[in-house]
Design a protein around this motif. Structure first.
Motif, PDB file in Angstrom:
ATOM      1  N   GLY A 225       0.836  -1.107  -0.061  1.00 38.95           N
ATOM      2  CA  GLY A 225      -0.188   0.163   0.039  1.00 38.95           C
ATOM      3  C   GLY A 225       0.918   1.265   0.008  1.00 38.95           C
ATOM      4  O   GLY A 225       1.544   1.511   0.923  1.00 38.95           O
ATOM      5  N   VAL A 226       0.781   2.120  -0.960  1.00 35.65           N
ATOM      6  CA  VAL A 226       1.694   2.953  -1.492  1.00 35.65           C
ATOM      7  C   VAL A 226       1.281   4.292  -1.269  1.00 35.65           C
ATOM      8  O   VAL A 226       0.210   4.851  -1.688  1.00 35.65           O
ATOM      9  N   ARG A 227       1.746   5.445  -0.141  1.00 42.50           N
ATOM     10  CA  ARG A 227       1.154   6.874  -0.177  1.00 42.50           C
ATOM     11  C   ARG A 227       2.370   7.509  -1.025  1.00 42.50           C
ATOM     12  O   ARG A 227       3.393   7.399  -0.636  1.00 42.50           O
ATOM     13  N   HIS A 228       1.761   8.319  -1.740  1.00 40.48           N
ATOM     14  CA  HIS A 228       2.680   9.139  -2.735  1.00 40.48           C
ATOM     15  C   HIS A 228       2.384  10.828  -2.523  1.00 40.48           C
ATOM     16  O   HIS A 228       1.456  11.060  -2.383  1.00 40.48           O
ATOM     17  N   LYS A 229       3.543  11.355  -3.094  1.00 37.24           N
ATOM     18  CA  LYS A 229       3.171  12.886  -3.378  1.00 37.24           C
ATOM     19  C   LYS A 229       2.323  13.142  -4.713  1.00 37.24           C
ATOM     20  O   LYS A 229       2.462  12.406  -5.361  1.00 37.24           O
ATOM     21  N   VAL A 231       0.177  13.448  -7.795  1.00 37.00           N
ATOM     22  CA  VAL A 231      -0.657  12.561  -8.825  1.00 37.00           C
ATOM     23  C   VAL A 231       0.132  11.378  -8.705  1.00 37.00           C
ATOM     24  O   VAL A 231       1.512  11.042  -8.140  1.00 37.00           O
ATOM     25  N   SER A 232      -0.398  10.063  -8.921  1.00 33.44           N
ATOM     26  CA  SER A 232       0.119   8.783  -8.939  1.00 33.44           C
ATOM     27  C   SER A 232       0.886   8.646 -10.114  1.00 33.44           C
ATOM     28  O   SER A 232       1.853   7.551  -9.910  1.00 33.44           O
ATOM     29  N   GLY A 233       0.878   9.044 -11.115  1.00 30.93           N
ATOM     30  CA  GLY A 233       1.629   8.786 -12.423  1.00 30.93           C
ATOM     31  C   GLY A 233       3.213   8.677 -12.216  1.00 30.93           C
ATOM     32  O   GLY A 233       3.771   7.431 -12.466  1.00 30.93           O
ATOM     33  N   PRO A 234       3.887   9.415 -11.519  1.00 32.32           N
ATOM     34  CA  PRO A 234       5.336   9.306 -11.234  1.00 32.32           C
ATOM     35  C   PRO A 234       5.704   8.057 -10.496  1.00 32.32           C
ATOM     36  O   PRO A 234       6.476   7.171 -10.674  1.00 32.32           O
ATOM     37  N   CYS A 235       4.834   7.785  -9.403  1.00 29.67           N
ATOM     38  CA  CYS A 235       5.005   6.633  -8.497  1.00 29.67           C
ATOM     39  C   CYS A 235       4.729   5.142  -9.415  1.00 29.67           C
ATOM     40  O   CYS A 235       5.174   4.371  -9.214  1.00 29.67           O
ATOM     41  N   VAL A 236       3.680   5.301 -10.113  1.00 28.48           N
ATOM     42  CA  VAL A 236       3.364   4.195 -10.992  1.00 28.48           C
ATOM     43  C   VAL A 236       4.458   3.855 -12.139  1.00 28.48           C
ATOM     44  O   VAL A 236       4.950   2.534 -12.298  1.00 28.48           O
ATOM     45  N   GLU A 237       5.011   4.862 -12.627  1.00 31.99           N
ATOM     46  CA  GLU A 237       6.034   4.505 -13.417  1.00 31.99           C
ATOM     47  C   GLU A 237       7.186   3.875 -12.932  1.00 31.99           C
ATOM     48  O   GLU A 237       7.855   2.975 -13.241  1.00 31.99           O
ATOM     49  N   VAL A 238       7.468   4.312 -11.495  1.00 33.41           N
ATOM     50  CA  VAL A 238       8.660   3.700 -10.718  1.00 33.41           C
ATOM     51  C   VAL A 238       8.310   2.345 -10.447  1.00 33.41           C
ATOM     52  O   VAL A 238       9.109   1.466 -10.579  1.00 33.41           O
ATOM     53  N   LEU A 239       7.207   1.984  -9.982  1.00 31.34           N
ATOM     54  CA  LEU A 239       6.798   0.547  -9.733  1.00 31.34           C
ATOM     55  C   LEU A 239       6.730  -0.269 -11.119  1.00 31.34           C
ATOM     56  O   LEU A 239       7.356  -1.534 -10.910  1.00 31.34           O
ATOM     57  N   LYS A 241       8.762   0.164 -13.394  1.00 29.93           N
ATOM     58  CA  LYS A 241      10.115  -0.100 -14.022  1.00 29.93           C
ATOM     59  C   LYS A 241      10.731  -1.262 -12.710  1.00 29.93           C
ATOM     60  O   LYS A 241      11.719  -1.844 -13.379  1.00 29.93           O
ATOM     61  N   LEU A 242      10.165  -1.289 -11.620  1.00 31.30           N
ATOM     62  CA  LEU A 242      10.714  -2.230 -10.792  1.00 31.30           C
ATOM     63  C   LEU A 242       9.947  -3.890 -11.022  1.00 31.30           C
ATOM     64  O   LEU A 242      10.413  -4.725 -10.382  1.00 31.30           O
ATOM     65  N   GLY A 243       9.232  -3.684 -11.910  1.00 33.24           N
ATOM     66  CA  GLY A 243       8.805  -5.160 -12.486  1.00 33.24           C
ATOM     67  C   GLY A 243       7.484  -5.710 -11.379  1.00 33.24           C
ATOM     68  O   GLY A 243       7.545  -6.851 -11.379  1.00 33.24           O
ATOM     69  N   VAL A 244       6.866  -4.819 -10.803  1.00 35.44           N
ATOM     70  CA  VAL A 244       5.722  -5.546 -10.022  1.00 35.44           C
ATOM     71  C   VAL A 244       4.629  -6.122 -10.969  1.00 35.44           C
ATOM     72  O   VAL A 244       4.742  -5.719 -12.108  1.00 35.44           O
ATOM     73  N   GLU A 245       3.912  -6.936 -10.321  1.00 32.06           N
ATOM     74  CA  GLU A 245       3.028  -7.723 -11.112  1.00 32.06           C
ATOM     75  C   GLU A 245       1.595  -7.116 -11.280  1.00 32.06           C
ATOM     76  O   GLU A 245       0.894  -7.377 -12.180  1.00 32.06           O
ATOM     77  N   PHE A 246       1.264  -6.334 -10.208  1.00 32.83           N
ATOM     78  CA  PHE A 246      -0.014  -5.633 -10.276  1.00 32.83           C
ATOM     79  C   PHE A 246      -0.084  -4.391  -9.676  1.00 32.83           C
ATOM     80  O   PHE A 246       0.733  -4.011  -8.765  1.00 32.83           O
ATOM     81  N   ILE A 247      -0.428  -3.307 -10.262  1.00 29.18           N
ATOM     82  CA  ILE A 247      -0.585  -1.873  -9.989  1.00 29.18           C
ATOM     83  C   ILE A 247      -1.822  -1.473  -9.981  1.00 29.18           C
ATOM     84  O   ILE A 247      -2.637  -1.507 -11.277  1.00 29.18           O
ATOM     85  N   ALA A 248      -2.517  -0.789  -9.199  1.00 28.95           N
ATOM     86  CA  ALA A 248      -3.880  -0.221  -9.167  1.00 28.95           C
ATOM     87  C   ALA A 248      -3.843   1.326  -8.437  1.00 28.95           C
ATOM     88  O   ALA A 248      -3.485   1.222  -7.351  1.00 28.95           O
ATOM     89  N   THR A 249      -4.481   2.152  -9.108  1.00 26.80           N
ATOM     90  CA  THR A 249      -4.430   3.523  -8.187  1.00 26.80           C
ATOM     91  C   THR A 249      -5.885   3.355  -7.684  1.00 26.80           C
ATOM     92  O   THR A 249      -6.802   2.765  -8.146  1.00 26.80           O
ATOM     93  N   THR A 250      -5.874   4.020  -6.346  1.00 30.07           N
ATOM     94  CA  THR A 250      -6.830   3.825  -5.523  1.00 30.07           C
ATOM     95  C   THR A 250      -7.529   4.971  -4.901  1.00 30.07           C
ATOM     96  O   THR A 250      -6.709   5.876  -4.695  1.00 30.07           O
ATOM     97  N   ILE A 256      -1.885   3.830  -4.220  1.00 30.98           N
ATOM     98  CA  ILE A 256      -1.515   2.700  -4.989  1.00 30.98           C
ATOM     99  C   ILE A 256      -1.783   1.688  -4.224  1.00 30.98           C
ATOM    100  O   ILE A 256      -0.940   1.495  -3.183  1.00 30.98           O
ATOM    101  N   ILE A 257      -2.301   0.495  -4.933  1.00 24.06           N
ATOM    102  CA  ILE A 257      -1.982  -0.856  -3.986  1.00 24.06           C
ATOM    103  C   ILE A 257      -1.123  -1.666  -5.164  1.00 24.06           C
ATOM    104  O   ILE A 257      -1.524  -1.576  -6.536  1.00 24.06           O
ATOM    105  N   ALA A 258      -0.264  -2.360  -4.717  1.00 21.09           N
ATOM    106  CA  ALA A 258       0.461  -3.108  -5.792  1.00 21.09           C
ATOM    107  C   ALA A 258       0.896  -4.648  -5.081  1.00 21.09           C
ATOM    108  O   ALA A 258       0.877  -4.718  -3.980  1.00 21.09           O
ATOM    109  N   THR A 259       1.291  -5.594  -6.008  1.00 24.98           N
ATOM    110  CA  THR A 259       1.848  -6.807  -5.753  1.00 24.98           C
ATOM    111  C   THR A 259       3.068  -7.019  -6.349  1.00 24.98           C
ATOM    112  O   THR A 259       3.194  -6.838  -7.708  1.00 24.98           O
TER     113      THR A 259
END
Length: 308
Positions: A225-229, A231-239, A241-250, A256-259
């Motif tokens: 569960g990610v809290r970010h500064k 908008v979500s776009g930059p954080c989604v891009e980071v995740l 690039k790190l190769g996560v399997e699931f990303i959803a903005t919430t 963001i919720i990710a796996t």
């Protein structure tokens, strides 16, 4: 060569490839992984026959009227086995797992109407073992290795033959085109065209789903569960690039919720440390999926209720 669990490294690589493209040819897998075609064929036959892997098709939920999706953290006490069974059997859940952390149960849900979500939450609260439910509504599913994530409605409708094809692929994602054509009473060229249309249009995705009870290398699934500064776009891009399997903005406490999945706990720790150093990330909550009870994105049972 084998990993510490006794499984072949080649097996893990082949399975990882098929998790992303369940209908990939043995020749293309062999070329990509620098293996022989026969070796790839033997690996796939072995893991399927032993029950370690199944092939299925997952469908785009928006084509079937699912517009309310989200993640539930259910805080528990005592024996919640009856709740587990109920959530696994629910047509409104796609992913159910027991977890570490303050919540003992993680549920990914999809509903067609707000009323269905209300009913689902009410059913969960009926269990005495439930202390509270944290609801995280998805604004957008950005990436899901197991399901299409196209947000816009598709331009074409699905007819009865499309539905029968989806049902057949949900049962066996690697069924030969010849077999599919015979079942649909179509020429092979027509069956292949329909399947290609569904896949390229992001209506379905054919994937290999591992049976995690076999304890293969990639069994450490870390929820985030990610809290970010901002908008979500930059954080989604980071995740991404790190190769996560699931990303959803919430909507809610988390942006963001990710796996993400890892071979070892050290890999998971390194990942979290990298994420914590990102300037756009202001907080991270993590949980490990201990036992995945359900992982199913099929929609065949909704053939008569989907929006047309």
């Amino acid at each position: 060569m084998s990993d510490k669990s006794g499984f072949s490294i080649d097996e893990d690589h082949v399975i990882d490839y098929l998790r992303r493209d369940g209908r990939a040819s043995y020749s293309s897998i062999a070329e990509a992984l620098d293996l022989t075609r026969n070796h790839v064929s033997e690996i796939v036959k072995s893991v399927v026959d032993s029950g370690q892997l199944r092939f299925t098709a997952s469908a785009n939920p928006r084509m079937f009227g699912f517009h309310v999706e989200g993640h539930l953290h259910v805080v528990l006490r005592g024996d919640a086995s009856a709740l587990y069974e109920e959530m696994v059997g629910s047509s409104l859940t796609t992913y159910v797992s027991t977890t570490t952390g303050d919540a003992g149960l993680c549920v990914q849900m999809r509903c067609r109407f707000e009323a269905e979500l209300v009913e689902l939450l009410a059913a969960i609260r009926e269990h005495d073992e439930v202390l509270s439910i944290q609801v995280h509504r998805y604004d957008s599913i950005v990436h899901n290795i197991y399901a299409p994530t196209l947000q816009a409605e598709d331009e074409f409708s699905l007819d009865e033959t499309d539905m029968r094809l989806i049902e057949a692929l949900e049962l066996d994602g690697r069924a030969p085109v010849r077999v599919l054509a015979e079942a649909l009473r179509l020429p092979e060229s027509s069956a292949r065209h329909r399947m290609t249309r569904l896949i390229d249009g992001e209506i379905i995705r054919v994937v290999a789903v591992p049976n995690r009870n076999f304890g293969r290398a990639h069994t450490i699934a870390l929820g985030l569960g990610v809290r970010h500064k901002g908008v979500s776009g930059p954080c989604v891009e980071v995740l991404s690039k790190l190769g996560v399997e699931f990303i959803a903005t919430t909507t809610g406490d988390f942006g963001i919720i990710a796996t993400a999945v890892f071979v070892t706990l050290r890999d998971a720790n390194d990942f979290v440390e990298v994420l914590r150093r990102e300037p756009t990330v202001v907080g991270i909550s993590t949980w490990i999926h201990l036992q995945i009870l359900k992982e199913d994105y099929s929609v065949a049972e909704y053939r008569d209720t989907r929006q047309r």
